[in-house]
Design a protein around this motif. Sequence first.
Motif, PDB file in Angstrom:
ATOM      1  N   GLY A  94      84.804  28.162  73.824  1.00 16.68           N
ATOM      2  CA  GLY A  94      85.783  27.642  72.879  1.00 16.68           C
ATOM      3  C   GLY A  94      85.241  27.567  71.464  1.00 16.68           C
ATOM      4  N   PHE A  95      84.044  27.010  71.319  1.00 12.54           N
ATOM      5  CA  PHE A  95      83.434  26.936  69.990  1.00 12.54           C
ATOM      6  C   PHE A  95      83.084  28.332  69.473  1.00 12.54           C
ATOM      7  N   VAL A 143      76.152  26.361  69.807  1.00  8.02           N
ATOM      8  CA  VAL A 143      74.726  26.352  70.141  1.00  8.02           C
ATOM      9  C   VAL A 143      74.364  25.090  70.922  1.00  8.02           C
ATOM     10  N   LEU A 144      74.900  23.948  70.503  1.00 15.02           N
ATOM     11  CA  LEU A 144      74.611  22.697  71.204  1.00 15.02           C
ATOM     12  C   LEU A 144      75.106  22.751  72.643  1.00 15.02           C
ATOM     13  N   TRP A 149      73.906  23.374  78.491  1.00 16.53           N
ATOM     14  CA  TRP A 149      74.050  24.114  79.751  1.00 16.53           C
ATOM     15  C   TRP A 149      72.689  24.607  80.239  1.00 16.53           C
ATOM     16  N   ALA A 150      71.893  25.156  79.320  1.00 14.56           N
ATOM     17  CA  ALA A 150      70.601  25.719  79.710  1.00 14.56           C
ATOM     18  C   ALA A 150      69.654  24.649  80.231  1.00 14.56           C
ATOM     19  N   LEU A 151      69.762  23.444  79.687  1.00 12.46           N
ATOM     20  CA  LEU A 151      68.870  22.361  80.094  1.00 12.46           C
ATOM     21  C   LEU A 151      69.417  21.563  81.267  1.00 12.46           C
ATOM     22  N   GLU A 152      70.643  21.855  81.660  1.00  8.94           N
ATOM     23  CA  GLU A 152      71.289  21.077  82.711  1.00  8.94           C
ATOM     24  C   GLU A 152      70.651  21.317  84.071  1.00  8.94           C
ATOM     25  N   GLY A 153      70.277  22.563  84.356  1.00  4.40           N
ATOM     26  CA  GLY A 153      69.716  22.879  85.670  1.00  4.40           C
ATOM     27  C   GLY A 153      68.290  22.381  85.797  1.00  4.40           C
ATOM     28  N   PHE A 172      70.067  33.793  72.297  1.00  4.70           N
ATOM     29  CA  PHE A 172      71.417  33.310  71.999  1.00  4.70           C
ATOM     30  C   PHE A 172      71.472  32.762  70.574  1.00  4.70           C
ATOM     31  N   LEU A 173      70.490  31.943  70.223  1.00 11.47           N
ATOM     32  CA  LEU A 173      70.446  31.377  68.880  1.00 11.47           C
ATOM     33  C   LEU A 173      70.248  32.462  67.829  1.00 11.47           C
ATOM     34  N   LEU A 174      69.384  33.431  68.126  1.00 14.97           N
ATOM     35  CA  LEU A 174      69.160  34.526  67.182  1.00 14.97           C
ATOM     36  C   LEU A 174      70.437  35.336  66.962  1.00 14.97           C
TER      37      LEU A 174
END
Length: 219
Positions: A94-95, A143-144, A149-153, A172-174
Amino acid sequence: RRPVASGQVPVAVAYGTGAVLAVLAPAAAALLCNAATAAAVGGYLVLQLAYCMALKQVLVVDLAVVASGFLVRAVAGGFAAGVPLSRWFLVTAGFGALFMVSAKRYSELVALAGLSGETRPLLTSYTPGYLRFVWQLAAGGMVLAYCLWALEGGTPAGGEPVPWRQLSVVPFLLAVLRYAVFADRAGAGSPEDIVLRDRPLLCTALAWTVLYGLAVAGV
């Protein structure tokens, strides 16, 4: 150029074709996929109709509706493929859609300054500063959400696998920063050209795909 607005496609033909496809699309989705996909397709059609009839004339709402269209398509794809969609995927998508839509509007507004008669009437009601704020805010939210999501697992018990999901944040950030270069220069008027032709962006996308694939594979 838009075919109908430029006169390349007659209005009557556009209306007739649209009506036929509006009936066939949900029916085909229900027949070939499932009811959820058909509902998503139907919702997308209603959203687009509302946009064409009225919402495209409402400040801010027009941005939200266009961005929502991309999100609904992503949801429909998930339903069709039978893939569960996480909340963070939806927030990120969405973002991300709002980021690209507002960056496109910003680029159009800057490029067509002083040519209000040759662009969307509502576009001139925005200011470059406001649209810049929107795409920057959307980029930050995207990005947030992806980082969350990446840190959730968590790490599975009994092992310390390579944190591929967390590492995927880097490309992703790049990629976001690379796209923001074009947005900042008011050069994001054609997002598809940037995504498909910019080599550094394609390389970061490839790196992200590899890392994400390794995360899914559980290597």
